[in-house]
Design an enzyme around this catalytic site. Structure first.
Site, PDB file in Angstrom:
ATOM      1  CD  GLU A   1      55.536  36.693  43.981  1.00 49.99           C
ATOM      2  OE1 GLU A   1      54.780  36.287  44.891  1.00 49.99           O
ATOM      3  OE2 GLU A   1      55.268  36.576  42.771  1.00 49.99           O
ATOM      4  CG  HIS A   2      54.712  41.061  45.066  1.00 49.89           C
ATOM      5  ND1 HIS A   2      54.108  39.828  45.131  1.00 49.89           N
ATOM      6  CD2 HIS A   2      54.766  41.392  43.758  1.00 49.89           C
ATOM      7  CE1 HIS A   2      53.802  39.424  43.898  1.00 49.89           C
ATOM      8  NE2 HIS A   2      54.198  40.350  43.043  1.00 49.89           N
TER       9      HIS A   2
ATOM     10  CG  HIS B   1      47.204  35.862  43.864  1.00 52.22           C
ATOM     11  ND1 HIS B   1      46.941  35.728  42.531  1.00 52.22           N
ATOM     12  CD2 HIS B   1      47.898  37.020  43.984  1.00 52.22           C
ATOM     13  CE1 HIS B   1      47.443  36.759  41.862  1.00 52.22           C
ATOM     14  NE2 HIS B   1      48.024  37.562  42.720  1.00 52.22           N
TER      15      HIS B   1
ATOM     16  CG  ASP C   1      50.228  42.060  40.725  1.00 54.06           C
ATOM     17  OD1 ASP C   1      51.389  41.646  40.864  1.00 54.06           O
ATOM     18  OD2 ASP C   1      49.408  42.120  41.666  1.00 54.06           O
TER      19      ASP C   1
ATOM     20  CG  HIS D   1      94.292  23.323  28.674  1.00 51.93           C
ATOM     21  ND1 HIS D   1      94.008  21.993  28.681  1.00 51.93           N
ATOM     22  CD2 HIS D   1      93.104  23.967  28.831  1.00 51.93           C
ATOM     23  CE1 HIS D   1      92.698  21.823  28.845  1.00 51.93           C
ATOM     24  NE2 HIS D   1      92.125  23.015  28.932  1.00 51.93           N
TER      25      HIS D   1
ATOM     26  CD  GLN E   1      50.313  38.298  46.718  1.00 53.60           C
ATOM     27  OE1 GLN E   1      50.481  39.330  46.078  1.00 53.60           O
ATOM     28  NE2 GLN E   1      50.396  37.119  46.157  1.00 53.60           N
TER      29      GLN E   1
END
Lengths: 430, 430
Positions: free
Chosen positions: A317-318, A253, A351, A410, A250
């Protein structure tokens, strides 16, 4: 990595705070580019490509011959890998197809919903240091399964793996356009680029800002963006070298990536730190990973329940569960994008190739957003069909509620029908 | 209503153009209120309630005794109607629950996804002329089915039907707060109002703008908003009085409501116009409906295929198929929020009681957005678990792709595991 031991619950929010992303200072500049593309079309796209990317674009669309040429240059092993990943991603996303299920809520009142493809979608794949062909699989495959009629791909990168993957996925309309001008071209359409209803894909802060702005003007987007992140929950059953490798995958990145280790074991802290130092030295992207680790955290907590509480508040996220009883712990996870269970499930499996989607909510968005799935490429349209008898069953309910809300028209839409049924009684005799 | 006969396809976009909604002029004012609520909490909420709504709020939260008192004042027939609607809405939304389905994409590689409730949600119900208790059913019921832990309802209206419906739905935390300050209170939390992760519900342009702004700062919202609208497709098999009643039930919502009739029959144009004029006179909200009709359109087309093409481009929130072969036509609808089939299926059935959700995408958003459903109250979290054998099956695929993307640490997270498995071969012998 900063180590925090037994933080008080009141301090969790501060401890887990992410860097604030603020693209508002870019808005004026990005909006000017979008508006120029909106009015100027292809000519504006070419102008910005020359200005920002220093490229002269003749044809914006990649000619079909380029795909075969790209395939010819690609190593067979890489082609096989991409094919295997595509197969797994297809299997997982195809299982997300929903059958139409007609529900009779009352006798004669039938309701159902049907997934219908978003007819026109746009995918953006950034250029930069790595050719992100894996993201083409993650977006293109569900788009094809959904049955999107028009799939447009914009990318400044003509790397052979990008073209090969686009072709494999079945995407025919690929345009060599990057950055804000690509988002504008897909949002508004140009002479060459078809206008789409929803735009997917990652990008830098300019692209993120452009997606936010076109979203405001009515074009849907996949989800809000933020730096990628992983949290690992580890106990003494973990393999420190595996945990370190996951944290680093990670961290490489970008310098703004978020990496968090939560553990119940002081020994894990020590051993993972040692493994990190060893592995870091061997990485080509060592500089990036080192910067990311400086902002990252190791947190020691007293037990697994505390760990899960803390991780649910962080909403990573993960989330990797490198601990015993991962199945039971997974049941307690309420806020995460994607969960990786056990010692042999690295994040990089998801991934690339296991089949799950890698476009996931970062920045705490996992509290309210799902990752990309087949759902992201369809609308679920509801349908209903009421028989004359059904309307007689449900009519008074509608009339009473409409009247109480002060909406007489209505109510009248029911009354006028019930009166006609009463009058032509034959319709409902049985 | 304006009548257009056989419009050329090139003119459709212009013909079907909706009024442009632009809340950007409100942004500064709305943002100032939001920021004051963010920092000032309950005191700021009280200040704005006094300033804008001319009310002095002591307790912001509605005391539990108020619910019983409200129930006691409500007519039994209305209570029965609300209960019936709740039952149907529950039936339809409960059928949207998904079972976990574990997919083995390769031997030893198991992937699945699980719907997990968004833990904290906020519902907004506006005040104004009509007490919109029906919207509490449409939002509260799926929130309860999803299992949202904290459900907060803000509304400036303490109408007995509002309180009764909240209680029936199981919503306990009701706050007498309206407008921008309500959105701010739920987005940021105050001493009294819990902070939520997603905000649902309709509102005026200030509320719409506030939802957009908090969305930008990370709070999810149900969908972008616009004026309500209906399109009716009618042929000679329609009952003109029913069609007129359906058009009026939309027109009475507001002067900016959109009403469109598409037909293949000149006779239908004449007969629906006549029925409209007759019915309009009897309506309490005649002024509003008349204003809406002035901006509305009747369009004569040459055949049903043209009609469906045109309607898919318009992407109406509600689409009524008052024609023969409604089933076949429904199959061709690609862009609509909710579809009502046949002569006995008025839109008001779906607005109140049939079971489908009435929170639907307006303003053409149906091209890319679905209406509210159980999906809106959950995240679909993906999970994966890979066995040692599974990693040996998929490992080289991940390694090849990570290397080609230049992400060596991603590759290494697999390599370090495969090496260990090779070394401790016993794990994988069989």
């Amino acid at each position: 990595m900063q180590i925090t031991r037994f933080p008080d619950k009141n301090s969790w929010n501060t401890l887990l705070q992410r860097p604030v992303m603020d693209t508002s200072t870019l808005e004026k500049k990005v909006n000017d580019i979008l508006q120029e593309v909106r009015t100027g079309g292809d000519a504006a796209v070419r102008k910005f490509a020359a200005e920002f990317d220093k490229v002269t674009l003749d044809n914006l669309q990649v000619p079909s011959a380029a795909f075969a040429a790209a395939e010819a240059t690609l190593e067979p092993a890489l082609k096989a890998a991409i094919q295997q990943a595509a197969k797994n991603i297809t299997t997982f996303h195809r299982a997300q197809q929903e059958k139409v299920q007609v529900i009779e809520t009352m006798p004669g009142v039938q309701c159902w919903r049907k997934s219908v493809a978003i007819q026109k979608v746009g995918l953006y794949i950034p250029g930069g240091s790595a050719p992100l062909f894996s993201t083409i699989l993650m977006l293109g495959i569900p788009a094809m399964i959904a049955g999107c009629k028009e799939i447009v791909l914009c990318t400044p990168s003509l790397h052979p793996a990008i073209l090969y993957t686009a072709q494999l996925t079945g995407i025919e309309k690929v345009f060599t356009i990057g950055g804000v001008q690509a988002i504008g071209a897909m949002a508004y359409g140009t002479e060459s680029v078809p206008q789409v209803y929803k735009i997917f894909g990652p990008g830098n802060q300019y692209v993120t800002c452009a997606k936010q702005l076109v979203n405001k003007s009515g074009v849907a987007i996949d989800m809000p963006a933020g730096p990628s992140e992983v949290a690992v929950l580890a106990d003494d059953s973990c393999v420190p070298a595996f945990v370190a490798a996951d944290l680093l995958s990670q961290a490489e990145h970008g310098p703004d990536s978020q990496v968090v280790l939560v553990t119940t074991s002081e020994k894990v802290l020590t051993n993972v730190t040692n493994a990190l130092n060893t592995q870091l030295d061997a990485l080509p992207r060592k500089g990036i990973a080192t910067a990311a680790l400086e902002n990252s955290k190791m947190i020691l907590v007293k037990d697994m329940d505390t760990a899960i509480d803390l991780l649910n508040i962080y909403a990573p996220e993960h989330l990797i569960l490198a601990c015993e009883g991962a199945e039971n712990l997974a049941d307690k996870v309420t806020d995460a994008g994607s969960v990786f269970m056990g010692n042999y499930t690295p994040e990089s499996a998801g991934d690339y190739a296991s089949g799950t989607n890698h476009t996931l909510p970062t920045n705490g968005y996992a509290r309210a957003y799902s990752g990309v799935s087949l759902d992201s490429f369809v609308k679920k349209i509801t349908f209903q069909q009421i028989s004359p008898e059904g309307l007689q069953n449900i009519g008074s309910t509608i009339e009473a509620m409409a009247a109480a809300e002060g909406l007489e028209a209505h109510k009248n839409a029911v009354t006028v029908r019930l009166k006609q049924l009463e009058y032509t009684g034959s319709l409902i005799t049985d």
